[in-house]
Design a protein around this motif. Sequence first.
Motif: not given
Length: 713
Positions: A516-519, A521-525, A631-640
Motif C-alpha cells: 500500500s502507498p500509505l504503508a 510512506r509509514m515505513k519511510e517515516f 510508536f518509536c523515536d518519539n514519533a507516532v504513525g497511524r493508518i486507518t
Amino acid sequence: MKQVLLDLQSGSIQVEDVPVPAVTRGVVVRNAYSLISAGTESSLINLAGQSLIGKAKARPDDVKKVIQKIGTDGPLPAYRQAMSRLSKPEPLGYSCAGTVVKTGTDDFEVGDRVACAGAGYAVHAEYVSVPKNLCVRIPEGVGFREAAFTTVGSIAMHGVRNARVTVGENVAVIGLGLIGLLVIQILKAAGCRVIGIDIDQEKLSLAASLGADAVSNYDGLSGRMKAFSPFGADAVIITAATRSSAPIEAAGRLVRDQGRVVVVGNVGMNVPRDIFYEKEAEVVVSRSYGPGRYDRNYEERGIDYPIYVRWTERRNMEAFLELVRQKGIDLDPLITHTFALEDAPEAYNLINTGKERYIGVLLQYSPNGTGASGTVTYLPEPGRRKESAGVRTLGCIGAGVHALSSLYPHLPGLPVNLAGLATATGLSAHSVAKKYGFSYCTTDYQEILKDPDINAVMIATRNDLHAPMAIDALHAGKDVFVEKPLATDIDELRRVVEAWNESGQRLMVGFNRRHSPLAQRMKEFFGNRSTPAVLHYRVNAGQIPPDHWVHDDEQGGGMLISECCHFIDFMQFITGARPIQVYARAIEPTGSLRKYDNFQATLTFDDGSLGTVTYTTLGDPSYPKETVEVFCDNAVGRITDFRDLELRRGGKASRERRWLAQDKGFAGELLAFAKGEVPDFAGSVSTTLATFLAWESIDTGTPREIDIGTVGL
C-alpha cells in the motif's frame, strides 16, 4: 458443453459453451432431462431484469453491506465489488437426471442412472458436478423424464412429512401448481382424504383427475369444506406462491382445533393471531426438501446424518422415486412442455409471458451432446497479446469474490499476457475468462500447469487448496503468486518450503498491505529509527456468518489462520525484523462466538520491537475496520483503513487522506510479481508459522518460540 445462464444485469437468458465441471466429492453426470422450476427461477429472472434501484429495493440487506463497505473502503471499491457480483452470470436449475460419467465416491459407479438436486449443482447444463448426498439412483421402471422431477417431488414430500398426517385424515392443499399437484398424490398414497383449492378451474379439474376427493375455488369454499370435513381439516398445506397473506388467512379458517398448517410455498406470512389463537393451531414453515438442506457438511462434504434423522434430503428423494416406481405418482399429466436445451430462452419466455398454460416444463439434452465435452474451452476473441520485452504469460486459478473484486480488476494494467483461467465450475471459468480476455478457460487446474507457454501462476482459491496448488506449480517450473494463507497447518508449510527449495522458482504470498502507498510512506517515516518499535494492529472485523467456508476447519482454517497473517506480515514490513515469539489469548467460545475469532496476539521481534494484534468480531461495523499504530523515536504513525495516514514527530503532524478509495496494495503486489521482483519468501514463511504458533499458544496458554528452521528454512 452447453449451459443455461442468467445475465444478472439485464435479466436475459443465454445458452453458452463452458468447460465440463470437475468431479469433487461426488459425481459428474451427463444430463438427459432437467426440470425448470417456474416459481423459483422466475423470481430470480424478474429480479435480474430490474434496474439497479429495483435490485436494491428487493435486497435491502445487500444494500446495507454496500453502505458499510463505502464507509470503510470508499465508494469505488464498494462499487467494484457490487458490480463484480452482477457481472458474473447465474446458473439456473436445481433438479435433473442423467448418467454418471465420472465418480469421486464409492456410492456411485460410471454408468449409474441418477437423479440430482441442488441449486448450483443440478443445473441446466449438459454435464453437472453434484455431491454424493444430492444424488440418488433411479430405480428400474422409472425414466429420466420422471426422475428429473425428483427435487421438486422431495420438496412436496417434506411438506407432507411436516404435516404429520396419518391414514384417513382430511387435508386441504392450497395452491395447485406443480408442487401442490404432487402433494395431492403423495397424500393420497399415504391414505389421506384431500381437498384441493385454487382459483384456476383447469388446475382444479387436473387435481380431481389425479385423485383429489374434492376441489374448490374460494367462492363457496366454507360450504364445500364443511361438506368435506365438518370439523375442519386435520392439516392444511400451502403450496401457493404469492405476496398476499390470503392463503395463510384461509388456512386459519379451514384448519380444525389444534390442527397444523404447513407453509411450503413463498407466501405472505401476516398470520391472523385471533383465528390461530382460538384454534390453538400450529404453523410450520417447511424448509425445502429435508434435513441436510443448507448444511455444508451434509451437502458439500457428504457427511450423512444417522438413521434416526429418518427423512434427509437424499432419503426423501429416494422415497419420491419409489412412489413413482410404484405408480403412486403419475407425472405424465404434469409434463406440459419439453424444449431442447438450445431452446431454453424460448422456454423461459413461455413461463415469463404466460402465453400458454404450463405446469411441468422440461429441458431435454441430446444423447450425444451439442457442445464440447472437454475440460478446456477456448475463447473466440481473447484479449490482445502484449509483445514488449519483459511481458510474462500468466495462468490464473480461482475466481471467487476476492479474486474478482480485488485482484483481477488489476490484470489489464499488468505487463502480462493472460493465457488460461481455471476454476472448479465451468460457469465461473467461462464468464471471468471472457471478461478479462484469457485465451482459454478450464475446470482442471493441471491444464494451467501443463501449458508450456505459462511461466507464472496466480492461485486465488479457497484456503485449503493454496499449499497443494502452490507445490504443484513450483514443481511444474512456474513462478507462483498465491493468496494468503500460504498453508493451513505446519505440515503443509513444510511441504511448500521443500518444493520452493527444490524448484528454485519465485513464490510470492498475497500479503498486499505492505504494498500500500500509505504503508510505504509509514515505513519511510520510521526508516532511520534508533529504538525498537511498539506496534498495535486493531481489527474490527464484524461478524462472519457461522456457515461461511472460512470457518470450515478443512477449507478455511478459521479467522486466525486466514486473516491474522496479514497483520503480522505488516509488522514485519514496518520493522524490517522477524517475529521470534508469540503469546496469544482468545475469548472462550460461547453462544455464536467461535474460539479463534476474538483474540489478542503479542509478538516479540528480533530487533526488540513488540507488536500486538487485536482481532474482534464484537464491534460496531460502522466503526473503522483496521487501525494500525506505530510508536518509536518519539514519533507516532497511524493508518486507518488504508485511507487515512497520520504521522507525528516533534509536535508536527502530517496527514494524507484518500477520499474515493482505500489502497490496500493489491495493484502494487501484482505489479511487483509481474515485473519479477524477488519476494520476501522467508518473511512469508515466518508470518505463516507465527499464526500457527499463535493458535498453539491459545490452546496451551503459553508463549511459543518462532523458528523457521523447524520448517526447513
